[in-house]
Design a protein around this motif. Sequence first.
Motif, short mmCIF file in Angstrom:
data_model
loop_
_atom_site.label_atom_id
_atom_site.label_comp_id
_atom_site.label_asym_id
_atom_site.label_seq_id
_atom_site.Cartn_x
_atom_site.Cartn_y
_atom_site.Cartn_z
N VAL A 95 0.84 -1.19 0.00
CA VAL A 95 0.00 0.00 0.00
C VAL A 95 0.87 1.25 0.00
O VAL A 95 0.64 2.20 -0.75
CB VAL A 95 -0.94 -0.03 1.22
CG1 VAL A 95 -1.60 1.33 1.45
CG2 VAL A 95 -1.99 -1.12 1.05
N ALA A 99 1.34 4.35 -2.92
CA ALA A 99 1.20 5.78 -2.63
C ALA A 99 2.48 6.54 -2.97
O ALA A 99 2.44 7.68 -3.43
CB ALA A 99 0.83 5.99 -1.17
N LEU A 136 -1.93 8.44 2.98
CA LEU A 136 -2.62 7.25 3.49
C LEU A 136 -3.39 7.58 4.76
O LEU A 136 -4.52 7.11 4.96
CB LEU A 136 -1.63 6.13 3.74
CG LEU A 136 -0.96 5.52 2.50
CD1 LEU A 136 0.09 4.49 2.90
CD2 LEU A 136 -2.00 4.87 1.58
N LEU A 141 -6.00 4.84 5.56
CA LEU A 141 -5.28 3.60 5.28
C LEU A 141 -3.90 3.56 5.93
O LEU A 141 -3.09 2.69 5.62
CB LEU A 141 -5.12 3.41 3.76
CG LEU A 141 -6.40 3.23 2.96
CD1 LEU A 141 -6.07 3.08 1.47
CD2 LEU A 141 -7.20 2.03 3.44
N ALA A 145 -0.21 0.28 5.69
CA ALA A 145 0.87 0.69 4.79
C ALA A 145 1.68 -0.50 4.26
O ALA A 145 2.14 -0.49 3.11
CB ALA A 145 1.80 1.68 5.49
N LEU A 160 -7.12 3.77 -1.91
CA LEU A 160 -5.68 3.80 -2.18
C LEU A 160 -5.40 4.56 -3.47
O LEU A 160 -4.41 5.30 -3.55
CB LEU A 160 -5.14 2.37 -2.25
CG LEU A 160 -3.64 2.24 -2.58
CD1 LEU A 160 -2.78 3.09 -1.64
CD2 LEU A 160 -3.22 0.77 -2.51
N ALA A 163 -5.48 8.07 -2.47
CA ALA A 163 -4.27 8.43 -1.72
C ALA A 163 -3.08 8.61 -2.65
O ALA A 163 -2.26 9.52 -2.46
CB ALA A 163 -3.96 7.36 -0.68
#
Length: 261
Positions: A95, A99, A136, A141, A145, A160, A163
Motif C-alpha cells: 500500500v 502511494a 494514506l 489507510l 501501509a 488507495l 491516496a
Amino acid sequence: MSLLVARGLVKGFGGVRALDGVDLEVAEGSISAVIGPNGSGKTTLLNVLSGAYRADAGSIMFAGADMAGRPPLQFARQGLARSFQNIRLFTRLSVLDNARVGAMGGHGPSLAAVLLRLAAHRTAEAMATRRARAALDQVGLGGLADAPAGSLPYAQQRLLELARAVAGRPRLLLLDEPAAGMNMTEAMALMDIVRRLRDGGITVLLVEHNMRLVMQVSDHLTVLDFGRRIAAGGPDEIRRDPAVIAAYLGPGHGEGGAPDA
C-alpha cells in the motif's frame, strides 16, 4: 478565482464528436462536478483536461498556464492529479509503495541521480515516503501501509487510488467515478474525505453517476449531453433546470426534478 478554465473544447473520434464546444470553469477551493447521461462525454472531458487526449480545438488554462496540447507529465508538474474509473494499482506492491508512486510522479530526481544513488535521489525518496504516509492517513489507510495492495477490499483499493493521487500534493484533483462499486455507506465516507481534502487546500473536479452524492458534495455542476454543455450552476439550479431534467428523463418531465436529487 478560477484555477481551471476551458473554452470551446472539441474532441472527435471518427465521425462522432465526443466533445462539441464545451466550456468549463473550476473555482479554486471548490468541489465541482461534471454530470450527464451515459455517453455524454464526461470521461472524454477529463481525459482532455489531464492531457491524456489532445483536443481538436479549444483552450485550457490551468493555474495561469496555457496547457492546450501539452502531455500529461506537464499537467502533473503544474499540479494536476487524477484517478480513473477502473482501479489501476500495482497489486503486488505494498500500500505504501503504491502511494509513493504518486508522491514521486512528475517530481522525481534525474535518471542520473537515481542510477548513481546521489543525495538528490535519497532526499526525494525520503520526501516521497513522508508524503505517501500522510496521504494514506488522510484516507484512513495509514494502518495498512505494509499490506499488499491486492489484498485490500474493493472500497479500500479505491481509497488507495485516491491516496496515490493526493500524495503528489496536487492543486487540482480529477476524480473519475470515485464511488463506483461502493455501497452508500462507503460512498458517503468517501465524500467526507473529499470534503476534507478540499478544506485542506485541494480543488476537486469529479465525474460521478450517484446523483445524491453529487448534489450533496458539489459547489458547482456542469451538465453534458451528447458532448455539449447544456447547463451549469449550483445544485439547486441544476435540480430545476428543464434541459437537465429532459436529458435524464426525456421530454415531458419538467415538473419532476432531476433524478435522485
